[in-house]
Scaffold this motif. Structure first.
Motif, PDB file in Angstrom:
ATOM      1  N   LEU A  60      16.299  10.644  49.055  1.00  0.00           N
ATOM      2  CA  LEU A  60      14.844  10.767  49.161  1.00  0.00           C
ATOM      3  C   LEU A  60      14.263  11.547  47.990  1.00  0.00           C
ATOM      4  CD1 LEU A  60      12.153  10.525  50.679  1.00  0.00           C
ATOM      5  CD2 LEU A  60      12.803  12.578  51.972  1.00  0.00           C
ATOM      6  N   ILE A  61      14.877  12.675  47.654  1.00  0.00           N
ATOM      7  CA  ILE A  61      14.380  13.488  46.528  1.00  0.00           C
ATOM      8  C   ILE A  61      14.483  12.706  45.225  1.00  0.00           C
ATOM      9  CG2 ILE A  61      14.761  15.598  45.207  1.00  0.00           C
ATOM     10  CD1 ILE A  61      15.777  16.890  47.780  1.00  0.00           C
ATOM     11  N   PHE A  62      15.610  12.029  45.032  1.00  0.00           N
ATOM     12  CA  PHE A  62      15.797  11.273  43.791  1.00  0.00           C
ATOM     13  C   PHE A  62      14.789  10.141  43.677  1.00  0.00           C
ATOM     14  CE2 PHE A  62      17.680   7.575  41.692  1.00  0.00           C
ATOM     15  CZ  PHE A  62      17.909   8.088  40.419  1.00  0.00           C
ATOM     16  N   PHE A  63      14.580   9.392  44.745  1.00  0.00           N
ATOM     17  CA  PHE A  63      13.659   8.260  44.691  1.00  0.00           C
ATOM     18  C   PHE A  63      12.227   8.706  44.460  1.00  0.00           C
ATOM     19  CE2 PHE A  63      16.787   5.899  47.631  1.00  0.00           C
ATOM     20  CZ  PHE A  63      17.531   5.503  46.535  1.00  0.00           C
ATOM     21  N   VAL A  64      11.821   9.799  45.085  1.00  0.00           N
ATOM     22  CA  VAL A  64      10.459  10.296  44.903  1.00  0.00           C
ATOM     23  C   VAL A  64      10.246  10.773  43.480  1.00  0.00           C
ATOM     24  CG1 VAL A  64       8.826  12.086  45.594  1.00  0.00           C
ATOM     25  CG2 VAL A  64      10.137  10.853  47.334  1.00  0.00           C
ATOM     26  N   GLN A  65      11.214  11.534  42.955  1.00  0.00           N
ATOM     27  CA  GLN A  65      11.088  12.030  41.589  1.00  0.00           C
ATOM     28  C   GLN A  65      11.160  10.891  40.569  1.00  0.00           C
ATOM     29  OE1 GLN A  65      10.272  15.112  40.711  1.00  0.00           O
ATOM     30  NE2 GLN A  65      10.185  15.648  42.889  1.00  0.00           N
ATOM     31  N   ALA A  66      12.020   9.923  40.824  1.00  0.00           N
ATOM     32  CA  ALA A  66      12.108   8.780  39.912  1.00  0.00           C
ATOM     33  C   ALA A  66      10.810   7.999  39.891  1.00  0.00           C
ATOM     34  CB  ALA A  66      13.276   7.876  40.325  1.00  0.00           C
ATOM     35  N   ARG A  67      10.169   7.890  41.044  1.00  0.00           N
ATOM     36  CA  ARG A  67       8.883   7.195  41.118  1.00  0.00           C
ATOM     37  C   ARG A  67       7.796   7.956  40.376  1.00  0.00           C
ATOM     38  NH1 ARG A  67       6.337   2.284  41.843  1.00  0.00           N
ATOM     39  NH2 ARG A  67       4.305   2.583  42.804  1.00  0.00           N
ATOM     40  N   ASN A  68       7.873   9.295  40.422  1.00  0.00           N
ATOM     41  CA  ASN A  68       6.861  10.105  39.744  1.00  0.00           C
ATOM     42  C   ASN A  68       6.980  10.016  38.226  1.00  0.00           C
ATOM     43  OD1 ASN A  68       5.775  10.985  42.178  1.00  0.00           O
ATOM     44  ND2 ASN A  68       7.093  12.801  42.272  1.00  0.00           N
ATOM     45  N   TYR A  69       8.227   9.968  37.717  1.00  0.00           N
ATOM     46  CA  TYR A  69       8.420   9.966  36.276  1.00  0.00           C
ATOM     47  C   TYR A  69       8.466   8.551  35.700  1.00  0.00           C
ATOM     48  CZ  TYR A  69       9.429  14.967  36.443  1.00  0.00           C
ATOM     49  OH  TYR A  69       9.330  16.324  36.615  1.00  0.00           O
ATOM     50  N   PHE A  70       8.925   7.591  36.497  1.00  0.00           N
ATOM     51  CA  PHE A  70       9.005   6.203  36.036  1.00  0.00           C
ATOM     52  C   PHE A  70       8.254   5.343  37.049  1.00  0.00           C
ATOM     53  CE2 PHE A  70      12.894   8.393  34.729  1.00  0.00           C
ATOM     54  CZ  PHE A  70      12.827   8.242  33.349  1.00  0.00           C
ATOM     55  N   HIS A  71       7.055   4.953  36.694  1.00  0.00           N
ATOM     56  CA  HIS A  71       6.201   4.236  37.640  1.00  0.00           C
ATOM     57  C   HIS A  71       6.723   2.827  37.936  1.00  0.00           C
ATOM     58  CE1 HIS A  71       3.271   7.456  37.521  1.00  0.00           C
ATOM     59  NE2 HIS A  71       3.268   7.411  36.190  1.00  0.00           N
ATOM     60  N   ALA A  72       7.639   2.343  37.094  1.00  0.00           N
ATOM     61  CA  ALA A  72       8.222   1.035  37.375  1.00  0.00           C
ATOM     62  C   ALA A  72       9.259   1.103  38.489  1.00  0.00           C
ATOM     63  CB  ALA A  72       8.864   0.464  36.107  1.00  0.00           C
ATOM     64  N   PHE A  73       9.703   2.308  38.805  1.00  0.00           N
ATOM     65  CA  PHE A  73      10.684   2.463  39.880  1.00  0.00           C
ATOM     66  C   PHE A  73      10.026   2.110  41.214  1.00  0.00           C
ATOM     67  CE2 PHE A  73      13.451   4.650  42.893  1.00  0.00           C
ATOM     68  CZ  PHE A  73      14.701   4.434  42.343  1.00  0.00           C
ATOM     69  N   PRO A  74      10.725   1.384  42.102  1.00  0.00           N
ATOM     70  CA  PRO A  74      10.083   0.955  43.357  1.00  0.00           C
ATOM     71  C   PRO A  74       9.727   2.116  44.264  1.00  0.00           C
ATOM     72  CG  PRO A  74      12.441   0.491  43.390  1.00  0.00           C
ATOM     73  CD  PRO A  74      12.105   0.905  41.986  1.00  0.00           C
ATOM     74  N   ALA A  75       8.641   1.959  44.990  1.00  0.00           N
ATOM     75  CA  ALA A  75       8.235   2.967  45.968  1.00  0.00           C
ATOM     76  C   ALA A  75       9.159   2.898  47.177  1.00  0.00           C
ATOM     77  CB  ALA A  75       6.782   2.733  46.378  1.00  0.00           C
TER      78      ALA A  75
END
Length: 306
Positions: free
Chosen positions: A141-156
Motif C-alpha cells: 500500500l505504501i509503495f503503490f501510493v508513493q509510486a502514484r504520487n511520484y509517477f502519475h503513469a503508475f496505476p491508482a
C-alpha cells in the motif's frame, strides 16, 4: 501378517477421518444452500419470495428450517456478489498466468546459476514466503501510493495494484514448485537432444516443457487459488474495487444469507464438472499404439492424471 493388516486398516480409517474432516463442511454448506429462513421470519414477511427477506431479519439459518431453492436465483441476481466474483476471477486468472510465467523463468535461471549468485535470489524468494502477509500488504500500500504520487503513469489503487501485490507472493510459490520439478528430472534428455542437433528453443519446447508440465499446471492452479481466496492484500490495495473475499467478510457484519452458500455450491459444481471433463478429454488424448510399438503417453500422463 495380522499386524500388517491391522496397520493397513488403521491407516485407512485415519484417511477416512481426514477426508471427512475436510469435505463434511463443504457438504453441509451445499445442504444449507437449500435452507429456508426461520419460521418466525417467514411469518412476519409479507412478500411473495421468502428469499427477499433482509439478512438482519432472516432469523437462525444454522438449523434446518425446510427446503427451498430460491437462494440460487437470489444469489445469481444479487448486484453485490456477482460483480465481486467476476472481479476475483479476472484478477486470479491474470495473476496465475503472470505468476506461472515468472516462476518458470526464475526456476530455469536459478537452477543453472552458480551457488554464490543464486543465494541472494533464494533468500529473496524465501523472504517473500516467510514474511507475514499483513506486512506485505502494508508495504504494498505504501509503495503503490508513493509510486502514484511520484509517477502519475503508475496505476491508482484498484485491480492493477491488487494484481501486482498478489503476483509478488504467487510468483515465489510457482518458482519453488517448478524448480523442484526441474532439478529433480535431471538434464540427461536435454543433453541427448543437443547431441542429436536440436537447438536450445527446440529442446525446451519438445523436451523440457512437456516434462515440466505437471509442475506448471500445479503452480498455475495454486496461484489461481491463492489469488482468488486472498483477503489481506486486496483489503489494503483495492481502492474502490471489491473482490469476493472482501464482499463476503463485509457481509458478515450485517448477516449472511444462504445465497452465499448457493453461489459457493454453484462454483463447486462447475469446478468438479470441469475436472471431470478435463480428465476425460486428457485420457482420450492418449495415442493408441499399433502392434509392435510402445504406447505413446498422452497429456493425462504428462499432467499427472494417470
Amino acid at each position: 501378517m495380522r499386524r500388517r493388516i491391522g496397520a493397513k486398516q488403521g491407516f485407512t480409517a485415519w484417511a477416512l477421518l481426514v477426508f471427512a474432516f475436510l469435505y463434511l463442511p463443504i457438504l453441509v454448506m451445499a445442504i444449507f444452500a437449500f435452507n429456508k429462513p426461520s419460521a418466525t421470519s417467514v411469518a412476519a414477511f409479507h412478500g411473495a419470495n421468502i428469499c427477499n427477506i433482509p439478512p438482519t431479519q432472516i432469523g437462525n439459518i444454522t438449523v434446518w428450517n425446510g427446503f427451498t431453492s430460491c437462494w440460487f436465483s437470489a444469489g445469481l441476481h444479487d448486484p453485490t456478489y456477482i460483480p465481486a466474483i467476476v472481479t476475483s476471477l479476472q484478477i486470479a486468472a491474470v495473476a496465475a498466468i503472470i505468476s506461472t510465467a515468472l516462476g518458470l523463468c526464475a526456476a530455469l535461471a536459478l537452477a543453472r546459476m552458480r551457488p554464490r549468485f543464486r543465494a541472494p535470489f533464494d533468500a529473496l524468494v524465501y523472504l517473500t514466503l516467510v514474511v507475514p502477509e499483513i506486512v506485505i500488504a502494508v508495504a504494498s500500500l505504501i509503495f503503490f501510493v508513493q509510486a502514484r504520487n511520484y509517477f502519475h503513469a503508475f496505476p491508482a489503487l484498484g485491480k492493477s495494484t491488487i494484481l501486482l501485490g498478489q503476483v509478488v507472493f504467487n510468483a515465489s510459490v510457482a518458482m519453488l514448485i517448478i524448480r523442484a520439478r526441474f532439478v529433480g528430472m535431471g538434464d540427461t534428455l536435454e543433453e541427448a537432444a543437443y547431441d542429436l542437433g536440436s537447438g536450445p528453443m527446440a529442446t525446451f519446447r519438445q523436451v523440457t516443457l512437456p516434462r515440466l508440465m505437471p509442475a506448471i499446471v500445479a503452480a498455475a492452479l495454486l496461484s489461481f487459488t491463492f489469488s482468488f481466496d486472498d483477503y489481506i492484500v486486496p483489503a489494503f490495495t483495492n481502492g474502490t474495487t471489491n473482490t469476493w473475499p472482501i464482499v463476503l467478510f463485509s457481509a458478515v457484519r450485517f448477516g449472511l444469507t444462504p445465497a452465499v452458500n448457493a453461489l459457493a455450491t454453484i462454483m463447486l459444481t462447475i469446478t468438479v464438472l470441469a475436472v471431470i471433463v478435463t480428465a476425460i478429454v486428457l485420457r482420450r488424448s492418449r495415442v493408441r499404439a499399433t502392434p509392435g510399438q510402445e504406447p505413446v503417453p498422452g497429456l493425462d500422463i504428462g499432467l499427472g492424471l494417470r
